[in-house]
Design a protein around this motif. Structure first.
Motif, PDB file in Angstrom:
ATOM      1  N   LYS A 184       0.849  -1.176   0.000  1.00 18.06           N
ATOM      2  CA  LYS A 184       0.000   0.000   0.000  1.00 18.06           C
ATOM      3  C   LYS A 184       0.888   1.229   0.000  1.00 18.06           C
ATOM      4  O   LYS A 184       1.779   1.369   0.818  1.00 18.06           O
ATOM      5  CB  LYS A 184      -0.897   0.024   1.244  1.00 18.06           C
ATOM      6  N   LEU A 185       0.612   2.103  -0.959  1.00 21.87           N
ATOM      7  CA  LEU A 185       1.427   3.300  -1.059  1.00 21.87           C
ATOM      8  C   LEU A 185       0.684   4.515  -0.545  1.00 21.87           C
ATOM      9  O   LEU A 185      -0.460   4.727  -0.871  1.00 21.87           O
ATOM     10  CB  LEU A 185       1.811   3.548  -2.519  1.00 21.87           C
ATOM     11  N   ARG A 186       1.365   5.252   0.247  1.00 20.09           N
ATOM     12  CA  ARG A 186       0.822   6.554   0.639  1.00 20.09           C
ATOM     13  C   ARG A 186       1.801   7.591   0.153  1.00 20.09           C
ATOM     14  O   ARG A 186       2.932   7.625   0.607  1.00 20.09           O
ATOM     15  CB  ARG A 186       0.675   6.656   2.161  1.00 20.09           C
ATOM     16  N   ALA A 187       1.377   8.403  -0.777  1.00 17.68           N
ATOM     17  CA  ALA A 187       2.320   9.370  -1.350  1.00 17.68           C
ATOM     18  C   ALA A 187       2.165  10.724  -0.690  1.00 17.68           C
ATOM     19  O   ALA A 187       1.105  11.031  -0.196  1.00 17.68           O
ATOM     20  CB  ALA A 187       2.095   9.505  -2.830  1.00 17.68           C
TER      21      ALA A 187
END
Lengths: 83, 143
Positions: free
Chosen positions: A80-83
Protein backbone atom coordinates in the motif's frame (compact mmCIF):
# COMPACT_ATOMS: atom_id res chain seq x y z
CA UNK A 1 -3.09 14.85 3.96
CA UNK A 2 -0.36 17.41 3.80
CA UNK A 3 -0.59 20.09 1.15
CA UNK A 4 2.96 19.57 0.05
CA UNK A 5 3.98 21.96 -2.69
CA UNK A 6 5.80 19.95 -5.28
CA UNK A 7 7.63 20.93 -8.39
CA UNK A 8 5.68 19.17 -11.06
CA UNK A 9 8.54 17.36 -12.79
CA UNK A 10 10.07 15.85 -9.70
CA UNK A 11 10.06 12.10 -9.41
CA UNK A 12 8.74 10.60 -6.21
CA UNK A 13 8.90 7.47 -4.12
CA UNK A 14 6.02 6.16 -6.22
CA UNK A 15 8.09 6.38 -9.41
CA UNK A 16 11.00 4.60 -7.74
CA UNK A 17 8.73 1.89 -6.44
CA UNK A 18 6.96 1.38 -9.78
CA UNK A 19 10.34 1.30 -11.49
CA UNK A 20 11.59 -1.46 -9.21
CA UNK A 21 8.43 -3.51 -9.73
CA UNK A 22 8.81 -3.00 -13.46
CA UNK A 23 12.39 -4.28 -13.45
CA UNK A 24 11.46 -7.34 -11.36
CA UNK A 25 8.69 -8.26 -13.70
CA UNK A 26 10.75 -7.66 -16.86
CA UNK A 27 13.53 -9.88 -15.56
CA UNK A 28 11.04 -12.55 -14.52
CA UNK A 29 9.83 -12.62 -18.12
CA UNK A 30 13.41 -12.71 -19.38
CA UNK A 31 12.94 -9.56 -21.43
CA UNK A 32 15.71 -7.10 -22.18
CA UNK A 33 15.17 -3.37 -21.71
CA UNK A 34 15.44 -3.12 -25.46
CA UNK A 35 12.64 -5.66 -26.01
CA UNK A 36 10.36 -3.99 -23.50
CA UNK A 37 11.16 -0.62 -25.06
CA UNK A 38 10.03 -1.90 -28.44
CA UNK A 39 6.73 -3.07 -27.01
CA UNK A 40 6.17 0.35 -25.48
CA UNK A 41 7.49 2.29 -28.42
CA UNK A 42 10.28 3.92 -26.42
CA UNK A 43 14.06 3.57 -26.32
CA UNK A 44 15.84 1.20 -23.94
CA UNK A 45 17.29 4.29 -22.31
CA UNK A 46 13.77 5.41 -21.47
CA UNK A 47 12.98 1.99 -19.99
CA UNK A 48 16.14 2.33 -17.91
CA UNK A 49 15.02 5.72 -16.64
CA UNK A 50 11.63 4.37 -15.64
CA UNK A 51 13.26 1.44 -13.87
CA UNK A 52 15.68 3.65 -12.01
CA UNK A 53 12.89 5.97 -10.99
CA UNK A 54 14.67 8.87 -12.61
CA UNK A 55 11.72 9.71 -14.85
CA UNK A 56 8.14 10.08 -13.85
CA UNK A 57 5.80 7.42 -15.14
CA UNK A 58 2.52 8.82 -16.39
CA UNK A 59 -0.59 6.92 -15.42
CA UNK A 60 -1.34 6.23 -19.08
CA UNK A 61 2.17 4.85 -19.53
CA UNK A 62 1.77 2.69 -16.46
CA UNK A 63 -1.28 1.13 -18.07
CA UNK A 64 0.75 0.31 -21.18
CA UNK A 65 3.58 -1.09 -19.08
CA UNK A 66 1.15 -3.41 -17.29
CA UNK A 67 -0.15 -4.63 -20.63
CA UNK A 68 3.35 -5.13 -22.03
CA UNK A 69 4.42 -7.07 -18.93
CA UNK A 70 1.12 -8.92 -18.74
CA UNK A 71 0.44 -8.01 -15.12
CA UNK A 72 -2.43 -6.43 -13.28
CA UNK A 73 -2.18 -2.89 -12.11
CA UNK A 74 -2.58 -4.09 -8.54
CA UNK A 75 0.64 -6.06 -8.78
CA UNK A 76 2.49 -2.80 -9.42
CA UNK A 77 1.17 -1.48 -6.13
CA UNK A 78 1.61 -4.57 -4.02
CA UNK A 79 2.52 -2.65 -0.95
CA UNK A 80 0.00 0.00 0.00
CA UNK A 81 1.43 3.30 -1.06
CA UNK A 82 0.82 6.55 0.64
CA UNK A 83 2.32 9.37 -1.35
CA UNK B 1 21.77 16.74 -12.13
CA UNK B 2 23.64 19.90 -12.93
CA UNK B 3 21.64 22.91 -14.00
CA UNK B 4 23.19 22.67 -17.42
CA UNK B 5 22.14 19.10 -17.99
CA UNK B 6 18.64 19.86 -16.80
CA UNK B 7 18.30 22.77 -19.19
CA UNK B 8 19.54 20.65 -22.06
CA UNK B 9 17.09 17.97 -21.23
CA UNK B 10 14.19 20.39 -20.97
CA UNK B 11 15.04 21.80 -24.37
CA UNK B 12 15.12 18.33 -25.87
CA UNK B 13 11.89 17.20 -24.34
CA UNK B 14 8.98 17.20 -26.69
CA UNK B 15 5.64 17.71 -25.09
CA UNK B 16 3.68 14.51 -25.31
CA UNK B 17 0.00 15.14 -25.63
CA UNK B 18 -2.41 13.51 -23.24
CA UNK B 19 -4.05 10.32 -24.45
CA UNK B 20 -7.63 9.14 -24.34
CA UNK B 21 -6.53 7.31 -21.21
CA UNK B 22 -5.99 10.63 -19.52
CA UNK B 23 -9.52 11.57 -20.48
CA UNK B 24 -10.70 8.38 -18.88
CA UNK B 25 -8.77 9.13 -15.67
CA UNK B 26 -10.21 12.63 -15.72
CA UNK B 27 -13.76 11.37 -15.95
CA UNK B 28 -13.20 8.87 -13.17
CA UNK B 29 -11.70 11.64 -11.05
CA UNK B 30 -14.61 13.99 -11.61
CA UNK B 31 -17.21 11.33 -10.92
CA UNK B 32 -15.54 10.28 -7.70
CA UNK B 33 -15.04 13.84 -6.51
CA UNK B 34 -18.71 14.67 -7.03
CA UNK B 35 -19.92 11.45 -5.45
CA UNK B 36 -18.08 12.05 -2.20
CA UNK B 37 -20.41 12.99 0.63
CA UNK B 38 -20.05 15.85 1.11
CA UNK B 39 -18.88 16.71 -2.40
CA UNK B 40 -15.26 17.73 -2.72
CA UNK B 41 -14.75 20.91 -4.73
CA UNK B 42 -11.94 21.28 -7.26
CA UNK B 43 -10.47 23.88 -4.95
CA UNK B 44 -10.50 21.58 -1.92
CA UNK B 45 -8.96 18.71 -3.85
CA UNK B 46 -6.35 21.09 -5.25
CA UNK B 47 -5.47 22.25 -1.76
CA UNK B 48 -5.08 18.66 -0.58
CA UNK B 49 -2.63 18.03 -3.42
CA UNK B 50 -0.87 21.36 -3.38
CA UNK B 51 -2.06 22.38 -6.83
CA UNK B 52 -4.52 24.96 -8.11
CA UNK B 53 -8.16 24.22 -8.89
CA UNK B 54 -7.31 25.00 -12.51
CA UNK B 55 -4.92 22.06 -12.50
CA UNK B 56 -7.66 19.77 -11.18
CA UNK B 57 -9.90 21.09 -13.94
CA UNK B 58 -7.27 20.24 -16.54
CA UNK B 59 -6.94 16.72 -15.17
CA UNK B 60 -10.69 16.27 -15.26
CA UNK B 61 -10.94 17.44 -18.84
CA UNK B 62 -8.07 15.19 -19.85
CA UNK B 63 -6.15 18.26 -20.99
CA UNK B 64 -3.09 17.31 -18.94
CA UNK B 65 -1.39 13.99 -18.47
CA UNK B 66 -1.60 12.64 -14.95
CA UNK B 67 1.52 11.11 -13.45
CA UNK B 68 1.22 7.87 -11.55
CA UNK B 69 2.48 9.58 -8.42
CA UNK B 70 -0.22 12.23 -8.69
CA UNK B 71 -2.86 9.59 -9.31
CA UNK B 72 -1.79 7.80 -6.13
CA UNK B 73 -2.18 11.02 -4.17
CA UNK B 74 -5.54 11.78 -5.75
CA UNK B 75 -6.73 8.27 -4.92
CA UNK B 76 -5.71 8.77 -1.29
CA UNK B 77 -7.43 12.15 -1.11
CA UNK B 78 -10.65 10.70 -2.56
CA UNK B 79 -10.36 7.54 -0.44
CA UNK B 80 -10.34 5.07 -3.31
CA UNK B 81 -7.89 2.46 -4.51
CA UNK B 82 -5.71 3.44 -7.46
CA UNK B 83 -7.36 0.59 -9.35
CA UNK B 84 -10.56 2.65 -9.40
CA UNK B 85 -9.08 4.90 -12.07
CA UNK B 86 -8.33 1.94 -14.31
CA UNK B 87 -11.75 0.37 -13.95
CA UNK B 88 -14.29 0.33 -16.75
CA UNK B 89 -11.64 0.50 -19.43
CA UNK B 90 -12.33 -1.52 -22.53
CA UNK B 91 -9.86 -4.43 -22.38
CA UNK B 92 -8.64 -4.00 -25.92
CA UNK B 93 -7.97 -0.32 -25.41
CA UNK B 94 -5.21 1.12 -27.51
CA UNK B 95 -3.93 4.50 -26.59
CA UNK B 96 -5.38 6.60 -29.37
CA UNK B 97 -8.75 4.98 -29.76
CA UNK B 98 -11.77 6.87 -28.61
CA UNK B 99 -13.27 5.61 -25.39
CA UNK B 100 -17.00 5.28 -25.26
CA UNK B 101 -18.12 6.93 -22.06
CA UNK B 102 -19.95 4.48 -19.78
CA UNK B 103 -23.59 5.39 -19.19
CA UNK B 104 -23.03 5.92 -15.48
CA UNK B 105 -20.30 8.45 -16.18
CA UNK B 106 -22.53 10.29 -18.66
CA UNK B 107 -25.24 10.25 -16.04
CA UNK B 108 -22.99 11.68 -13.35
CA UNK B 109 -21.92 14.49 -15.64
CA UNK B 110 -25.42 15.33 -16.90
CA UNK B 111 -27.23 18.31 -15.40
CA UNK B 112 -29.15 17.07 -12.32
CA UNK B 113 -27.61 13.64 -12.93
CA UNK B 114 -25.84 13.28 -9.55
CA UNK B 115 -28.97 14.51 -7.73
CA UNK B 116 -31.11 11.98 -9.56
CA UNK B 117 -28.68 9.10 -8.93
CA UNK B 118 -28.55 9.88 -5.25
CA UNK B 119 -32.31 10.22 -4.84
CA UNK B 120 -32.98 7.14 -6.97
CA UNK B 121 -30.67 4.97 -4.89
CA UNK B 122 -32.25 6.29 -1.70
CA UNK B 123 -35.77 5.30 -2.76
CA UNK B 124 -37.34 2.92 -0.29
CA UNK B 125 -38.37 0.15 -2.69
CA UNK B 126 -38.44 -1.13 -6.25
CA UNK B 127 -42.01 0.09 -6.74
CA UNK B 128 -40.83 3.68 -6.33
CA UNK B 129 -37.83 3.08 -8.60
CA UNK B 130 -40.17 1.69 -11.21
CA UNK B 131 -42.33 4.81 -10.96
CA UNK B 132 -39.30 7.05 -11.58
CA UNK B 133 -38.16 4.93 -14.53
CA UNK B 134 -41.69 4.97 -15.98
CA UNK B 135 -41.87 8.73 -15.64
CA UNK B 136 -38.50 9.16 -17.37
CA UNK B 137 -39.52 6.81 -20.18
CA UNK B 138 -42.82 8.64 -20.64
CA UNK B 139 -41.05 11.98 -20.80
CA UNK B 140 -38.56 10.58 -23.29
CA UNK B 141 -41.41 9.41 -25.56
CA UNK B 142 -43.18 12.74 -25.23
CA UNK B 143 -39.85 14.16 -26.45
Amino acid sequence: MKGLKKRPRMTTAVDIYIGARMRDRRLALGLTQEALGQKLGVSYQQVQKYENGSNRVSAARLFEICEALDVSLASMFERKLRA
Amino acid sequence: LSKNKKAKRAAKRTVRSPTSLDRHFGERLRVRRLMMVPKVSQKELGEALGVTFQQIQKYELGANRISTATLVRIAAALKVDVQYFFDELPTNLKKNKEIKTPALVEMSLATHGPRLIKAFLNLKNDKLREAVADLATALERAG
